[in-house]
Design a protein around this motif. Sequence first.
Motif: not given
Length: 341
Positions: A134-158
């Motif tokens: 169902d999952y490989t390890f490493g995926f959850d960490t990568a998703v969390n890193i990318a998700s945080e990056a996208i959160d940050r990009l929202h504010t500067t894009a605006e």
Amino acid sequence: MRVGVLTGGGDCPGLNAVIRAVVRKGVTEYGYDFLGFRDGWKGPLEGLTSELGIPEVRGILPRGGTILGSSRTNPMKIEGGVDRIKANLAALGVDALIAIGGEDTLGVATQLHDRGVPVVGVPKTIDNDLSATDYTFGFDTAVNIASEAIDRLHTTAESHHRVLVVEVMGRHAGWIALHAGLSAGANIILIPEQPFDLDEVIGWVESRFESHYSPIIVVSEGALPKDGGLITKDQTLDAFGHVRLTGIGDWLASAIEARTGKEARTSVLGHIQRGGTPTAFDRVLATRFGLQAIDAIHDREYGVMVALRGTDIVRVSLIEATGVLKTVPQARYDEVRTFFG
Ligand code: F6P
């Protein structure tokens, strides 16, 4: 019993947690001793080893990377590679191997098992594209890193009324883009499984600006336009024949700028997604995989890979695990399309 352990392919957070669990249980419950092989399949191929016992695994649970090193060495492409591995294992007194890796590393493990090497596989990859788990390890960490990056990009894009394109990893499968984009509210998610129509993307970008927001586009490195091929910066191939990806993010930003007149920039997250400490989810999953892998060795059940099914860790055949890639199904992509534009 002497057990060899190796980590192959692209590294990912949680590899050390697997190694620690394998060694801790193997030594304390079964009285085994261990030998670390350096740098993936290069280790058994060239007889490159390192000590692996309780002292070596102390303190490594939260550490990213792999204490054994990794590489994309493919022994199947080397003349006499399989025989050299068998001879080195015999000379070093290694009775069985634990191979921790993704499709390529475990593909080699499958072929070695067919040729008589006792091997157990552990699935790792940030891409989450291995079948049978169902999952490989490493995926959850990568998703969390990318998700945080996208959160940050929202504010500067605006602030700058820009289009921001975020290129994430994902060669054949768009799992990271899908999960990170969904969790962080991306406006467009483009994945390898769904070649995109540039006109449609431009339409979503324009409608986003019309509602006074700045569009955030998450694109997998392996995504491609409907009427074109894979966009890459160079054509270098690794030992498994994969081209080095990256380039689609910049290509998309230029196309959007040219067509809409809006400023568009790209952030390529690259190896940041693979580095650093694993999330708690990945530590738990990696540890449970390690415990079950050494149990499989103890049961002399070779040619299997440990896998997550629901909340259980099970054993599946390596062939089942490496036969087909697990890609994002249509229904999962249809879910996220609700939020496009
Ligand atoms: O296979 C995992 C992965 O992270 C892919 O998503 C990516 O394409 C590749 O590894 C990059 O590998 P390398 O670090 O060898 O360039």
